[in-house]
Design a protein around this motif. Structure first.
Motif, PDB file in Angstrom:
ATOM      1  N   GLN A  25      79.829  39.132  19.616  1.00  0.00           N
ATOM      2  CA  GLN A  25      78.882  40.084  19.038  1.00  0.00           C
ATOM      3  C   GLN A  25      77.710  40.241  19.974  1.00  0.00           C
ATOM      4  O   GLN A  25      76.987  39.280  20.265  1.00  0.00           O
ATOM      5  CB  GLN A  25      78.396  39.589  17.669  1.00  0.00           C
ATOM      6  CG  GLN A  25      77.498  40.580  16.951  1.00  0.00           C
ATOM      7  CD  GLN A  25      77.043  40.066  15.593  1.00  0.00           C
ATOM      8  OE1 GLN A  25      76.851  38.871  15.420  1.00  0.00           O
ATOM      9  NE2 GLN A  25      76.871  40.964  14.639  1.00  0.00           N
TER      10      GLN A  25
ATOM     11  N   TYR B  35      85.642  36.035  17.971  1.00  0.00           N
ATOM     12  CA  TYR B  35      84.922  37.289  18.028  1.00  0.00           C
ATOM     13  C   TYR B  35      83.730  37.136  18.968  1.00  0.00           C
ATOM     14  O   TYR B  35      83.235  36.032  19.196  1.00  0.00           O
ATOM     15  CB  TYR B  35      84.353  37.659  16.646  1.00  0.00           C
ATOM     16  CG  TYR B  35      85.372  37.889  15.557  1.00  0.00           C
ATOM     17  CD1 TYR B  35      85.920  36.824  14.848  1.00  0.00           C
ATOM     18  CD2 TYR B  35      85.758  39.183  15.206  1.00  0.00           C
ATOM     19  CE1 TYR B  35      86.837  37.032  13.835  1.00  0.00           C
ATOM     20  CE2 TYR B  35      86.678  39.404  14.195  1.00  0.00           C
ATOM     21  CZ  TYR B  35      87.204  38.329  13.506  1.00  0.00           C
ATOM     22  OH  TYR B  35      88.111  38.540  12.499  1.00  0.00           O
TER      23      TYR B  35
ATOM     24  N   PHE C  82      77.012  36.419  21.521  1.00  0.00           N
ATOM     25  CA  PHE C  82      77.156  35.512  20.390  1.00  0.00           C
ATOM     26  C   PHE C  82      78.649  35.419  20.103  1.00  0.00           C
ATOM     27  O   PHE C  82      79.289  36.436  19.819  1.00  0.00           O
ATOM     28  CB  PHE C  82      76.384  36.084  19.195  1.00  0.00           C
ATOM     29  CG  PHE C  82      76.162  35.143  18.046  1.00  0.00           C
ATOM     30  CD1 PHE C  82      76.428  35.545  16.749  1.00  0.00           C
ATOM     31  CD2 PHE C  82      75.668  33.869  18.260  1.00  0.00           C
ATOM     32  CE1 PHE C  82      76.202  34.693  15.677  1.00  0.00           C
ATOM     33  CE2 PHE C  82      75.440  33.004  17.192  1.00  0.00           C
ATOM     34  CZ  PHE C  82      75.712  33.413  15.895  1.00  0.00           C
TER      35      PHE C  82
ATOM     36  N   ILE D 166      81.691  33.971  17.848  1.00  0.00           N
ATOM     37  CA  ILE D 166      81.934  33.447  16.504  1.00  0.00           C
ATOM     38  C   ILE D 166      83.433  33.247  16.306  1.00  0.00           C
ATOM     39  O   ILE D 166      84.235  34.107  16.675  1.00  0.00           O
ATOM     40  CB  ILE D 166      81.417  34.413  15.413  1.00  0.00           C
ATOM     41  CG1 ILE D 166      79.941  34.729  15.629  1.00  0.00           C
ATOM     42  CG2 ILE D 166      81.633  33.834  14.028  1.00  0.00           C
ATOM     43  CD1 ILE D 166      79.382  35.727  14.631  1.00  0.00           C
TER      44      ILE D 166
ATOM     45  N   LEU E   7      80.808  42.728  15.112  1.00  0.00           N
ATOM     46  CA  LEU E   7      81.717  41.764  15.721  1.00  0.00           C
ATOM     47  C   LEU E   7      82.941  42.477  16.281  1.00  0.00           C
ATOM     48  O   LEU E   7      83.472  43.396  15.667  1.00  0.00           O
ATOM     49  CB  LEU E   7      82.203  40.750  14.678  1.00  0.00           C
ATOM     50  CG  LEU E   7      81.266  39.595  14.343  1.00  0.00           C
ATOM     51  CD1 LEU E   7      80.112  40.073  13.504  1.00  0.00           C
ATOM     52  CD2 LEU E   7      82.023  38.505  13.619  1.00  0.00           C
TER      53      LEU E   7
ATOM     54  N   GLY F 290      82.664  30.327  11.415  1.00  0.00           N
ATOM     55  CA  GLY F 290      81.754  29.338  11.969  1.00  0.00           C
ATOM     56  C   GLY F 290      80.366  29.937  12.112  1.00  0.00           C
ATOM     57  O   GLY F 290      80.184  31.147  11.958  1.00  0.00           O
ATOM     58  N   PRO F 291      79.381  29.111  12.435  1.00  0.00           N
ATOM     59  CA  PRO F 291      77.992  29.576  12.546  1.00  0.00           C
ATOM     60  C   PRO F 291      77.697  30.313  13.839  1.00  0.00           C
ATOM     61  O   PRO F 291      76.614  30.865  13.999  1.00  0.00           O
ATOM     62  CB  PRO F 291      77.182  28.273  12.461  1.00  0.00           C
ATOM     63  CG  PRO F 291      78.105  27.238  13.003  1.00  0.00           C
ATOM     64  CD  PRO F 291      79.482  27.640  12.572  1.00  0.00           C
TER      65      PRO F 291
ATOM     66  N   ARG G 161      75.682  30.842  20.709  1.00  0.00           N
ATOM     67  CA  ARG G 161      74.986  31.827  21.545  1.00  0.00           C
ATOM     68  C   ARG G 161      75.073  31.384  22.997  1.00  0.00           C
ATOM     69  O   ARG G 161      74.574  30.324  23.351  1.00  0.00           O
ATOM     70  CB  ARG G 161      73.523  31.955  21.119  1.00  0.00           C
ATOM     71  CG  ARG G 161      72.808  33.089  21.841  1.00  0.00           C
ATOM     72  CD  ARG G 161      71.503  33.479  21.155  1.00  0.00           C
ATOM     73  NE  ARG G 161      71.691  33.883  19.774  1.00  0.00           N
ATOM     74  CZ  ARG G 161      72.172  35.067  19.409  1.00  0.00           C
ATOM     75  NH1 ARG G 161      72.551  35.953  20.324  1.00  0.00           N
ATOM     76  NH2 ARG G 161      72.292  35.360  18.123  1.00  0.00           N
TER      77      ARG G 161
END
Lengths: 106, 117
Positions: free
Chosen positions: B38, B36, B91, B93, B44, B109-110, B113
């Motif tokens: 964002q 994804y 970002f 993800i 997302l 996942g975290p 960036r």
């Protein structure tokens, strides 16, 4: 393709209040719906997953429901706390809504 | 619980270069992983679905030659942003499904960036 909408976009409540976040989706043949929280600049934390055969899931102060016929899901948060402040996202079949930004004021 | 890691957590690169982002499932085998992106203050957007050992399925509007996805093992998927431009700053993800679970829960996942200068 599933389209997901969340209302309201932002919500501010005093601490201790019970609240409901809404999520609607377009395809009633939804496979599953998942609620997440996202803190600013962070990744996602999964809160609750509801499979298509289920109507609701509960975890602590959180309760999520799924009504396929009306194309809606709600996330109920009981006795809100300042630590609940975050953006809450719902995702139906991997399609995300825009989120509701929740602020719980002390 | 199931843990998904991403590396790097942030990266700055120059326009025109390529960047690789890794997504790993640490304690389970992920037959399917998702990527994804964002943008700030937006939700997302699913970019692609990655199945181990086969080609990724890209969402409409996502350039597969620009965003190369490889899912060579059951615990690792990579996203390579080729010839990055400032508009690719976002970002990113990933998420993964545990192939042994009866549910379809996604573990995220975290995030990574990416800033392209």
């Amino acid at each position: 393709k599933q389209e997901v909408t969340q209302i309201p976009a932002a919500l501010s409540v005093p601490e201790g209040e019970n609240l409901v976040l809404n999520c609607s989706f377009t395809d009633s043949a939804i496979y599953n719906l998942q609620w997440f929280r996202q803190d600013p600049g962070k990744g996602l934390t999964s809160l609750l997953l509801i499979q298509s055969s289920q109507r609701e899931q509960t975890s602590g102060r959180l309760n999520a429901s799924l009504d396929k016929s009306s194309g809606r899901s709600t996330l109920y948060i009981a006795a809100s706390q300042p630590g609940d402040s975050a953006t809450y996202l719902c995702a139906g079949d991997m399609r995300f809504g825009a989120g509701t930004r929740l602020t719980v004021k002390p | 619980g199931a843990v998904v890691s991403q590396h790097p957590s942030w990266v700055i690169c120059k326009s025109g270069t390529s960047v690789k982002i890794e997504c790993r499932s640490l304690d389970f085998q992920a037959t399917t992983m998702f990527w994804y992106r964002q943008f700030p203050k937006q939700s997302l957007m699913l970019m692609a679905t990655s199945n181990e050992g086969s080609k990724a399925t890209y969402e409409q509007g996502v350039e597969k030659d620009k965003f190369l996805i490889n899912h060579a093992s059951l615990t690792l998927s990579t996203l390579t942003v080729t010839s990055a431009h400032p508009e690719d700053s976002s970002f990113y993800i990933c998420s993964a499904r545990d192939g042994s679970e009866a549910t379809d829960e996604q573990y995220f996942g975290p995030g990574t960036r990416l800033t392209v200068t």
